[in-house]
Scaffold this active site. Structure first.
Site, PDB file in Angstrom:
ATOM      1  N   SER A 217      -5.610   6.838  12.700  1.00 61.19           N
ATOM      2  CA  SER A 217      -6.697   7.735  13.104  1.00 61.19           C
ATOM      3  C   SER A 217      -6.792   8.855  12.082  1.00 61.19           C
ATOM      4  O   SER A 217      -5.777   9.348  11.594  1.00 61.19           O
ATOM      5  CB  SER A 217      -6.419   8.326  14.487  1.00 61.19           C
ATOM      6  OG  SER A 217      -6.568   7.343  15.465  1.00 61.19           O
ATOM      7  N   GLN A 218      -8.022   9.265  11.799  1.00 63.51           N
ATOM      8  CA  GLN A 218      -8.249  10.187  10.687  1.00 63.51           C
ATOM      9  C   GLN A 218      -8.034  11.654  11.070  1.00 63.51           C
ATOM     10  O   GLN A 218      -7.788  11.977  12.233  1.00 63.51           O
ATOM     11  CB  GLN A 218      -9.681  10.000  10.179  1.00 63.51           C
ATOM     12  CG  GLN A 218      -9.903   8.629   9.584  1.00 63.51           C
ATOM     13  CD  GLN A 218      -9.178   8.453   8.284  1.00 63.51           C
ATOM     14  OE1 GLN A 218      -9.526   9.042   7.277  1.00 63.51           O
ATOM     15  NE2 GLN A 218      -8.123   7.653   8.295  1.00 63.51           N
TER      16      GLN A 218
ATOM     17  N   HIS B 217       0.817  -1.201   0.000  1.00 61.43           N
ATOM     18  CA  HIS B 217       0.000   0.000   0.000  1.00 61.43           C
ATOM     19  C   HIS B 217       0.861   1.265   0.000  1.00 61.43           C
ATOM     20  O   HIS B 217       0.562   2.233  -0.677  1.00 61.43           O
ATOM     21  CB  HIS B 217      -0.916  -0.010   1.230  1.00 61.43           C
ATOM     22  CG  HIS B 217      -1.886   1.115   1.272  1.00 61.43           C
ATOM     23  ND1 HIS B 217      -3.184   0.982   0.819  1.00 61.43           N
ATOM     24  CD2 HIS B 217      -1.771   2.392   1.689  1.00 61.43           C
ATOM     25  CE1 HIS B 217      -3.808   2.132   0.964  1.00 61.43           C
ATOM     26  NE2 HIS B 217      -2.984   3.002   1.498  1.00 61.43           N
TER      27      HIS B 217
ATOM     28  N   HIS C 256     -10.495   2.798  -1.568  1.00 58.25           N
ATOM     29  CA  HIS C 256     -10.685   2.386  -0.173  1.00 58.25           C
ATOM     30  C   HIS C 256     -11.511   1.107  -0.134  1.00 58.25           C
ATOM     31  O   HIS C 256     -12.529   1.029   0.551  1.00 58.25           O
ATOM     32  CB  HIS C 256     -11.335   3.513   0.644  1.00 58.25           C
ATOM     33  CG  HIS C 256     -10.555   3.844   1.879  1.00 58.25           C
ATOM     34  ND1 HIS C 256     -11.139   4.213   3.063  1.00 58.25           N
ATOM     35  CD2 HIS C 256      -9.219   3.843   2.113  1.00 58.25           C
ATOM     36  CE1 HIS C 256     -10.192   4.429   3.967  1.00 58.25           C
ATOM     37  NE2 HIS C 256      -9.029   4.224   3.408  1.00 58.25           N
TER      38      HIS C 256
ATOM     39  N   ASP D   1      -0.116  14.526   4.567  1.00 56.65           N
ATOM     40  CA  ASP D   1      -1.252  14.023   5.335  1.00 56.65           C
ATOM     41  C   ASP D   1      -0.865  12.748   6.060  1.00 56.65           C
ATOM     42  O   ASP D   1       0.129  12.095   5.736  1.00 56.65           O
ATOM     43  CB  ASP D   1      -2.441  13.747   4.418  1.00 56.65           C
ATOM     44  CG  ASP D   1      -2.214  12.517   3.558  1.00 56.65           C
ATOM     45  OD1 ASP D   1      -1.144  12.437   2.928  1.00 56.65           O
ATOM     46  OD2 ASP D   1      -3.083  11.644   3.533  1.00 56.65           O
TER      47      ASP D   1
ATOM     48  N   ARG E 180      -7.524  14.945   2.283  1.00 61.88           N
ATOM     49  CA  ARG E 180      -6.270  15.300   2.964  1.00 61.88           C
ATOM     50  C   ARG E 180      -5.086  15.246   2.008  1.00 61.88           C
ATOM     51  O   ARG E 180      -4.109  15.973   2.173  1.00 61.88           O
ATOM     52  CB  ARG E 180      -6.020  14.378   4.155  1.00 61.88           C
ATOM     53  CG  ARG E 180      -6.849  14.718   5.370  1.00 61.88           C
ATOM     54  CD  ARG E 180      -6.282  14.080   6.632  1.00 61.88           C
ATOM     55  NE  ARG E 180      -6.117  12.641   6.499  1.00 61.88           N
ATOM     56  CZ  ARG E 180      -7.110  11.769   6.534  1.00 61.88           C
ATOM     57  NH1 ARG E 180      -8.340  12.182   6.700  1.00 61.88           N
ATOM     58  NH2 ARG E 180      -6.882  10.479   6.402  1.00 61.88           N
ATOM     59  N   ASP E 181      -5.159  14.376   1.008  1.00 62.16           N
ATOM     60  CA  ASP E 181      -4.093  14.362   0.001  1.00 62.16           C
ATOM     61  C   ASP E 181      -4.009  15.714  -0.703  1.00 62.16           C
ATOM     62  O   ASP E 181      -2.929  16.192  -1.048  1.00 62.16           O
ATOM     63  CB  ASP E 181      -4.349  13.268  -1.037  1.00 62.16           C
ATOM     64  CG  ASP E 181      -3.868  11.901  -0.559  1.00 62.16           C
ATOM     65  OD1 ASP E 181      -2.839  11.858   0.135  1.00 62.16           O
ATOM     66  OD2 ASP E 181      -4.522  10.899  -0.876  1.00 62.16           O
TER      67      ASP E 181
END
Lengths: 794, 271
Positions: free
Chosen positions: A363-364, A73, A137, A318, A158-159
């Site tokens: 965590s986001q 990934h 995703h 990010d 966020r990217d």
């Protein structure tokens, strides 16, 4: 006598030493599995060698950090690795050989930053640039559809923030199993497509709507191969002043972690995404799915744009896959630095989280900025004014070593160069041609019924009731929305007008043909590229750049890899041929379940420009009496078509792309639109000519008549159904007023085109067959009902 | 008051997301609009009095946890309730769009039958059919002219604007006879209707959320506080219309402009 594999260190917190030095090959594999590292033996041996050289065992923090950084990934081993073809030839790197090569050879001056950062950046106008990124995703969405899809959107936004751009629009392309899939056929551990479908749709809407970013373009595709593996593509477009695109961190800068607190959610997301799904995935991988909080990201966005505008930070990235471990590692590596991280400075959701968990948690809603000492207070104050927590958790150093501390103890010390030089993956590819035949179909007796059934097929039917659960016009800049005309026809592309003082627009479109992938991955990829570009051209787009997003099966299986290689070859040839560089992309591999792999799926996103948004064209028919032209010729290409699917076949004659023809057709459409000759334009794709014409008719609320005998073809096709439903690429339907006829035909000289129909005053929809008898007779109401009944409101 | 002297205060908080386009619409009409985070207003409470128009824009204030708009409403009333009251007493207009409408109802400012109410007198309940929906609707103007936000629009005129919400079903408690008072006070400003102006009569999709009496927007008895679910700022320019590409000679503006123009003209006249 060997010692224990895991030795608890004498610390006031959980820290283990992994006895890798004394581990056998079997032990190494066991460690990789038990710690959820998803590393293979060769990689484990490389780690063993590194620590043997250092003369000590690694800590769990170190091993987990390496596992994250080296995961498929994060590192894209397959695309960067060596691929051995059956004849012994080697491909050094799929990415460099095919994807990036097209871009570098095209060498477009408007490409500002490609493949380097979180998102690709191209020039828009003046100092403004457009940043684009598309992510997948899939794995989390198949375990927890709502959270998986929501954090997919959150992550790709966020990217965009990660290149200092302000997000202005999102895209989502989804692939589900058939919604009427038989429950009794579902293997244990796999959730029903309907459950996944509802959760994913709700999750995407939740994040986009709450954050106030319009979701303007997308597609929903149904295929049996997605039952075990849902496909969730999330894209985002942002805008930034290029002069504010600052990436110049240096030793001494603070590492500032901003946003939400860190918890145990999203542990091992990336390693989970680098494995096949199994019956146990639910149990084992539930913690890998993160929790979405769009409001936090909305606040984060405001603060980041303020920090950008005041030029207070030296870089930003990010926190996505791999959490801090990726963000810190990549930042240090990129700027030739080392880093010191104090894990106890990281704000936590709750206590009792082990240091390794803090470091790799996904965590986001978190971002990492590098900030020079003298700006630190101001940056933290800006975040505070938006009610966002920001903390310095460490600093960049000059020595290329990553050192992680926790409560005063050093818990990791790794050389950054080692961290970013995993063993090169070597994989074998085998090209397997599926044995497929063209069906021998009876001459159809009810073409009107066939058209109506295709209009109702889930892949063609109106998705309005779903798409309207997303806000597609917040920010008030969506000039061409997902639906157009009187009856909400399907727009070919979305158009945004991002600047108040300029008419220039961004055109966003996509192409996706998984059914072709079952026949031939090469032509599937070529078709996706052609479709994305022609959708863009159909509304007036030009100066197009592309994004490639692969969703494939397990690349360690040679046949899967073989088709991936073919698709990449097509990417190079057609991106180069169309003059449309790739600017960003991502691959999601290992999309396999007990039901098998996904159909080879390549999403191509096309980003174009229109110099003047006032001149764009929508696909709805506008005025009775206007002429309907087809541009491009039709071939006997029904392999993978909706028509064959309706009849229960896949077929073999997959649509091809003929570059010269395709480019000429597109040039004609673009010129005709620029001269204002075209009132409506629609690309011909799923369902062929008949469906495209029906959609134009529905959208405009105007009847239409078409004569099939005028449709230009390469070799005679004597069947009306084939002419109507063939899905040959590079074709357009254009509505042209009688008064523009001559000018249009002058422009079209040199390509295969024909006047094939006329917009009617009434609501009848008639297609005259080769013998001039009506082959299809229906009206807008019937078409509209067929098209809209599959996904009703409510 | 001259147009150029008018100051608009647009309030935002985490989750507000329609502030920029709302500001743009005001500024296109030549007034000065500023966006303030509530924290800034709380710190400098006198800020509010320097403005003539107060706007709560669309979004998901504080994530719309508890109920849509509830947290921002309570925060505002608790922290700057006195300033808000003074603002209203001076006859200065307050506009709530979408989430802003929800805030005004939760704050007890709308319907405002007896001035500011301590508890909400009405509610914007979850849509029927349920779920978030973004779509264009037709609105019929019902007000006789006292609403400061629509007084330039003739009664009975049909306007077009988009809605985008999950909680927009306006409901009132049955037992209190509030509905008749709303009608009597001429507080109903917009009702969802069909393209030809006929009432939607609760039918989807003309009525997109099941709102009682097709109510899309109401004002207080004085006509100086106005909340509506549709987004006028998304129907301001012609190119925001869903079918502008069909028009041979599109107008320059959409119907949303009428609302912004009305407020500004009201302030120019009154102050």
């Amino acid at each position: 006598m060997r010692g224990e594999l895991y030795i608890k260190r004498d610390m006031p917190f959980d820290l283990y030493e992994i006895n890798i030095l004394e581990a056998s090959d079997n032990d190494l594999i066991k460690i990789s599995e038990e710690m959820g590292l998803a590393l293979n033996l060769e990689e484990m041996k490389a780690i063993k060698a590194y620590f043997s050289h250092k003369g000590r065992n690694p800590s769990d923090v170190e091993l987990q950090t390496i596992g994250q950084t080296w995961s498929e990934h994060c590192y894209h081993k397959t695309f960067k690795g060596i691929i051995i073809l059956p004849d012994g030839r080697e491909i050094k790197s799929l990415f460099k050989t095919f994807i990036a090569r097209a871009t570098y050879e095209l060498n477009k001056p408007w490409c500002i930053s490609v493949f380097e950062d979180n998102a690709g950046i191209i020039r828009f106008e003046r100092d403004y640039g457009i940043a684009v990124k598309v992510e997948t995703h899939n794995h989390p969405s198949s375990i927890e559809p709502f959270g998986g899809a929501a954090t997919g959107i959150g992550g790709v936004i966020r990217d965009i923030l990660g290149v200092w751009a302000d997000p202005i629009a999102c895209m989502d392309v989804l692939g589900f199993g058939p919604l009427d899939y038989d429950y009794s056929r579902l293997p244990s551990g796999i959730k029903h497509p309907k459950y996944i479908f509802r959760g994913v749709i709700a999750g995407i809407g939740h994040y986009g709507n709450n954050m106030g970013i319009p979701i303007v373009n997308g597609a929903i595709y149904f295929d049996e191969s997605y039952v075990g593996n849902v496909v969730v593509y999330c894209g985002c477009v942002g805008i930034l002043p290029i002069s504010k695109y600052v990436k110049k961190a240096k030793a001494g800068d603070h590492l500032v972690l901003a946003g939400d607190r860190t918890g145990r959610d999203g542990i091992h997301g990336v390693t989970f995404a680098s494995l096949e799904l199994t019956e146990k995935s639910e149990e084992v991988s539930r913690p890998a799915v993160q929790i979405a909080n769009p409001i936090e990201e909305e606040k984060l966005r405001r603060a980041i744009i303020a920090v950008r505008d005041q030029e207070l930070a030296t870089s930003i990235t990010d926190l996505g896959g791999g959490g801090l471990s990726s963000a810190v590692g990549e930042t240090a590596y990129k700027f030739g630095c080392g880093a010191i991280v104090n894990l106890d400075k990281v704000p936590l959701k709750y206590t009792n989280i082990a240091p390794w968990e803090i470091y790799i948690s996904e965590s986001q809603e978190r971002m990492l900025l590098t900030v020079p000492e003298h700006n630190l207070d101001r940056v933290i104050e800006i975040f505070r004014s938006e009610d966002v927590e920001a903390t310095s958790i460490g600093r960049l150093t000059g020595d290329k070593v990553l050192r992680i501390y926790y409560r005063g103890h050093i818990v990791a010390e790794i050389d950054i160069p080692f961290l970013f030089s995993p063993p090169v993956a070597k994989r074998h590819a085998r090209i397997v041609k599926p044995k497929l035949n063209e069906p021998h179909l009876e001459k159809p007796s009810d073409l009107t019924g066939d058209l109506l059934r295709i209009l109702s097929s889930p892949n063609v039917a109106s998705k309005e009731s779903i798409v309207r659960t997303y806000d597609h016009e917040v920010k008030g800049n969506t000039v061409l929305k997902p639906f157009c005309g009187k009856n909400n026809g399907p727009s070919d592309a979305a158009v945004l007008k991002p600047l108040d003082d300029s008419w220039r627009g961004i055109v966003i479109s996509c192409g996706l043909n998984p059914r072709y992938g079952k026949i031939d991955a090469y032509w599937m990829a070529a078709s996706a590229i052609d479709e994305a570009i022609r959708n863009n051209v159909a509304v007036g787009g030009r100066r197009i750049s592309l994004l490639d997003n692969f969703v494939w099966g397990n690349p360690e299986k040679p046949d899967r890899l073989g088709s991936l290689v073919k698709a990449c070859m097509a990417c190079y040839r057609f991106a180069k041929g169309f003059g449309t560089p790739f600017i960003s992309g991502k691959d999601s591999l290992y999309n396999e379940s007990p039901l098998g792999p996904v159909a080879p799926t390549l999403l191509i996103t096309a980003i174009g420009i229109v110099p003047d948004t006032r001149r764009i064209v929508s696909m709805d028919l506008k005025e009775p009496g206007n002429l309907l032209y087809i541009v491009g010729q039709t071939y006997n290409e029904l392999g993978g078509s909706e028509y064959y699917r309706l009849k229960g076949y896949l077929g073999r004659n997959v649509p091809k792309v003929r570059l010269r023809e395709a480019k000429r057709n597109m040039r004609v459409i673009r010129r005709a639109i620029d001269r204002g000759l075209v009132r409506a334009c629609h690309d011909i794709s799923e369902g062929g000519l008949a469906v495209a014409a029906a959609e134009m008719s529905i959208a405009g609320g105007l009847g239409l008549e078409i004569w099939l005998k005028h449709v230009p073809y390469a070799a005679p096709i004597r069947r009306e159904d084939y002419i109507m439903f063939s899905e040959s690429n590079s074709r357009f339907l254009a509505e042209v007023p009688e008064s523009s006829r001559e000018e249009f035909e002058t422009i079209a000289k040199g390509v295969r085109y024909a006047l094939i129909g006329r917009v009617r005053k009434d609501e009848l929809f008639i297609i005259y067959g080769l013998n001039d008898e009506p082959a299809i007779t229906t009206d807008i109401n019937e078409l509209c009902n067929a098209w809209k009944r599959t996904f009703p409101w409510g | 008051m001259k147009r150029g002297e008018i100051r608009v205060c647009i309030i935002r908080v985490g989750g507000t997301n329609c502030d920029a386009e709302t500001k743009r619409s005001f500024e296109d009409l030549g007034v000065k609009a500023s966006i303030y985070h509530v924290n800034e207003i709380f710190r400098k409470r006198e800020l509010l009095a320097e403005h003539q128009i107060l706007v709560f824009p669309g979004g998901f204030s504080y994530g719309d946890y508890v109920r849509a708009g509830a947290i921002l409403a309570k925060t505002i009333m608790a922290r700057i309730g006195a300033e808000i009251k003074a603002f209203i007493d001076e006859g200065k207009p307050i506009l709530g769009i979408c989430n802003g409408f929800q805030v005004l109802v939760e704050a007890g400012l709308l319907p405002g039958l007896n001035g500011i109410s301590q508890y909400p007198e009405a509610a914007l309940a979850t849509n029927v059919p349920s779920g978030y929906r973004c779509m264009w609707v037709y609105l019929r103007h019902e007000n006789s002219g006292k609403c400061a936000f629509t007084w330039l629009i003739p009664r009975g005129a049909v306007l077009r604007m988009p809605v985008a919400h999950a909680e927009g079903r306006f409901v009132l408690p049955k037992e209190k006879d509030l509905f008749n008072r709303l009608i009597g006070n001429d507080q109903i400003v917009f009702r969802y209707c069909c393209e030809n102006g006929e009432p939607a009569e609760g039918r989807f999709p003309a009525n997109p959320n099941g709102s009682f009496y097709d109510i899309a927007g109401i004002c207080n008895p004085d006509g100086t506080i106005f909340g509506l679910m549709p987004h006028p700022e998304r129907a301001y320019y012609y190119w925001q219309l869903p079918d502008w590409t069909r028009m041979k000679n599109p107008p320059r503006y959409g119907d949303g402009k009428l609302i912004f123009e009305s407020i500004i003209k009201y302030v120019m006249k009154k102050f």
